[in-house]
Design a protein around this motif. Structure first.
Motif, mmCIF file in Angstrom:
data_model
loop_
_atom_site.group_PDB
_atom_site.id
_atom_site.type_symbol
_atom_site.label_atom_id
_atom_site.label_comp_id
_atom_site.label_asym_id
_atom_site.label_seq_id
_atom_site.Cartn_x
_atom_site.Cartn_y
_atom_site.Cartn_z
ATOM 1 N N THR A 143 0.855 -1.325 -0.055
ATOM 2 C CA THR A 143 -0.073 -0.084 0.067
ATOM 3 C C THR A 143 0.787 1.352 -0.116
ATOM 4 O OG1 THR A 143 -0.057 -0.027 2.382
ATOM 5 C CG2 THR A 143 -1.700 -1.235 1.265
ATOM 6 N N VAL A 144 0.500 2.430 -0.628
ATOM 7 C CA VAL A 144 1.325 3.460 -0.754
ATOM 8 C C VAL A 144 1.225 4.369 0.656
ATOM 9 C CG1 VAL A 144 1.349 5.779 -2.232
ATOM 10 C CG2 VAL A 144 0.708 3.634 -3.384
ATOM 11 N N ASN A 145 2.112 4.977 0.682
ATOM 12 C CA ASN A 145 2.328 6.117 1.753
ATOM 13 C C ASN A 145 1.593 7.232 1.319
ATOM 14 O OD1 ASN A 145 3.440 8.227 3.320
ATOM 15 N ND2 ASN A 145 5.000 6.844 4.131
ATOM 16 N N LEU A 146 0.456 7.464 1.793
ATOM 17 C CA LEU A 146 -0.200 8.815 1.531
ATOM 18 C C LEU A 146 0.295 10.131 1.490
ATOM 19 C CD1 LEU A 146 -3.013 9.675 0.496
ATOM 20 C CD2 LEU A 146 -3.652 9.993 3.016
ATOM 21 N N TRP A 147 1.346 10.118 2.578
ATOM 22 C CA TRP A 147 2.077 11.339 2.799
ATOM 23 C C TRP A 147 2.871 11.653 1.701
ATOM 24 C CZ3 TRP A 147 -0.781 14.055 5.781
ATOM 25 C CH2 TRP A 147 -1.406 13.063 7.093
ATOM 26 N N ASP A 148 3.652 10.511 1.288
ATOM 27 C CA ASP A 148 4.574 10.622 0.286
ATOM 28 C C ASP A 148 3.943 10.965 -1.262
ATOM 29 O OD1 ASP A 148 6.519 10.148 2.035
ATOM 30 O OD2 ASP A 148 7.105 8.246 1.309
ATOM 31 N N GLU A 149 2.954 10.109 -1.151
ATOM 32 C CA GLU A 149 2.041 10.424 -2.449
ATOM 33 C C GLU A 149 1.549 11.885 -2.543
ATOM 34 O OE1 GLU A 149 0.124 8.786 -5.905
ATOM 35 O OE2 GLU A 149 1.906 8.337 -4.709
ATOM 36 N N ILE A 150 1.009 12.532 -1.684
ATOM 37 C CA ILE A 150 0.639 13.952 -1.577
ATOM 38 C C ILE A 150 1.693 14.893 -1.844
ATOM 39 C CG2 ILE A 150 -0.262 15.802 -0.407
ATOM 40 C CD1 ILE A 150 -1.958 13.541 1.299
ATOM 41 N N THR A 151 2.853 14.647 -1.233
ATOM 42 C CA THR A 151 4.139 15.372 -1.426
ATOM 43 C C THR A 151 4.378 15.499 -3.283
ATOM 44 O OG1 THR A 151 4.901 15.043 0.559
ATOM 45 C CG2 THR A 151 6.453 15.496 -1.004
ATOM 46 N N ARG A 152 4.325 13.965 -3.488
ATOM 47 C CA ARG A 152 4.739 13.881 -4.935
ATOM 48 C C ARG A 152 3.966 14.590 -5.809
ATOM 49 N NH1 ARG A 152 3.523 10.538 -8.969
ATOM 50 N NH2 ARG A 152 2.161 9.398 -7.820
ATOM 51 N N LYS A 153 2.578 14.638 -5.852
ATOM 52 C CA LYS A 153 1.640 15.080 -6.764
ATOM 53 C C LYS A 153 1.736 16.331 -6.435
ATOM 54 C CE LYS A 153 -1.121 10.954 -7.194
ATOM 55 N NZ LYS A 153 -2.568 10.432 -7.287
ATOM 56 N N LEU A 154 1.932 17.056 -5.489
ATOM 57 C CA LEU A 154 1.754 18.522 -5.312
ATOM 58 C C LEU A 154 3.140 19.094 -5.832
ATOM 59 C CD1 LEU A 154 0.417 18.986 -1.494
ATOM 60 C CD2 LEU A 154 -0.580 19.492 -3.827
ATOM 61 N N TYR A 155 4.052 18.348 -5.818
ATOM 62 C CA TYR A 155 5.343 18.772 -6.331
ATOM 63 C C TYR A 155 5.240 18.826 -7.795
ATOM 64 C CZ TYR A 155 8.825 20.060 -2.752
ATOM 65 O OH TYR A 155 9.478 20.987 -1.729
ATOM 66 N N GLN A 156 4.525 17.986 -8.388
ATOM 67 C CA GLN A 156 4.371 17.814 -9.770
ATOM 68 C C GLN A 156 3.453 18.966 -10.382
ATOM 69 O OE1 GLN A 156 2.245 14.247 -10.250
ATOM 70 N NE2 GLN A 156 4.168 12.933 -10.676
ATOM 71 N N LYS A 157 2.511 19.570 -9.370
ATOM 72 C CA LYS A 157 1.818 20.875 -9.711
ATOM 73 C C LYS A 157 2.462 21.998 -9.310
ATOM 74 C CE LYS A 157 -2.616 18.480 -8.849
ATOM 75 N NZ LYS A 157 -3.093 18.361 -10.190
ATOM 76 N N ARG A 158 3.668 21.791 -8.890
ATOM 77 C CA ARG A 158 4.556 22.805 -8.500
ATOM 78 C C ARG A 158 4.159 23.854 -7.230
ATOM 79 N NH1 ARG A 158 8.783 21.093 -10.759
ATOM 80 N NH2 ARG A 158 9.805 23.168 -10.480
#
Length: 247
Positions: free
Chosen positions: A76-91
């Motif tokens: 299962t994915v670490n939600l905090w890492d996933e949120i971080t990654r996706k927000l950084y993709q959006k700058r």
């Protein structure tokens, strides 16, 4: 911003490539932990102010993901890492994002977003609106508070016969007036030390720091000299102290 999507090139994985990949992943993990801590603190502060009692909120452990237990099982994915990654993709800075989301809630009774709602369209729109309109809203709120405080002081002096100091003291203490903790603090601290009103500032210092810190850049731009210089750094220390105690 780090490249969280960095891929190692097939069979040509050089030491430099592996190092860059490892550094990016380590940064993402570290920022994910910080995001979790900031969300926890912001939510506890919000719930404590809303409910009038200390919040003991703690994120569920399952949000940090887990490796597969069996061959057939899936990680299962670490939600905090996933949120971080996706927000950084959006700058978008994840830490600034969470703080602004909670800052927009103010002292309302709105239910705060759960961790798995942070990437919802509603939260993203709330963040977008806050960054576009925040300075204007802070300016408008400041003018409303100045007019309200001035009007009450004039009424107390001219109608009720108060002295200026007594009228300002009443304004600072009267909870029904639409004045924020930051405005009350700055008003009290701006008075002559001999007036005795400066002591009232202590009553509002903590909540003023909580209000000021998440959007301090905009407050500094709009309120300018009304915010005393010593408080700008002091607010950071107060807020970080609260964060340490609540983490």
């Amino acid at each position: 911003m780090p490249d969280f999507e960095y891929k190692l090139p097939g069979s040509a994985r050089s030491k430099k490539s592996r190092r860059k990949f490892t550094e990016a992943r380590a940064f993402q993990t570290r920022l994910g932990r910080e995001l979790k801590e900031v969300y926890t603190v912001e939510r506890r502060i919000y719930e404590s102010q809303r409910d009038g009692s200390p919040s003991t909120y703690r994120p569920a452990g399952k949000l940090e993901g887990r490796p597969p237990i069996t061959i057939e099982d899936k990680a299962t994915v670490n939600l905090w890492d996933e949120i971080t990654r996706k927000l950084y993709q959006k700058r978008i800075d994840p830490i600034d994002y969470v703080r602004r989301i909670f800052a927009t809630l103010g002292g309302s009774m709105i239910t705060c977003p759960r961790p798995n709602q942070l990437l919802s369209s509603a939260c993203l729109q709330r963040y977008k609106d806050s960054t576009e309109n925040l300075r204007e809203e802070i300016q408008m709120a400041f003018e409303v508070q100045r007019v309200s405080a001035r009007r009450e002081v004039i009424v107390k002096c001219q109608i009720n016969g108060y002295t200026a100091n007594d009228a300002i003291s009443w304004v600072l203490r009267e909870e029904s007036l639409p004045l924020s903790a930051l405005f009350r603090f700055c008003l009290a601290i701006s008075m002559d030390k001999d007036s005795g009103l400066v002591k009232l500032a202590e009553r509002f210092r903590k909540n003023a720091a909580i209000q000021y810190f998440p959007t301090r850049v905009e407050y500094d731009q709009v309120w300018g000299e009304y915010i005393p210089d010593p408080f700008r750094q002091e607010a950071v220390s107060i807020y970080e102290g609260i964060a340490r105690r609540m983490s």
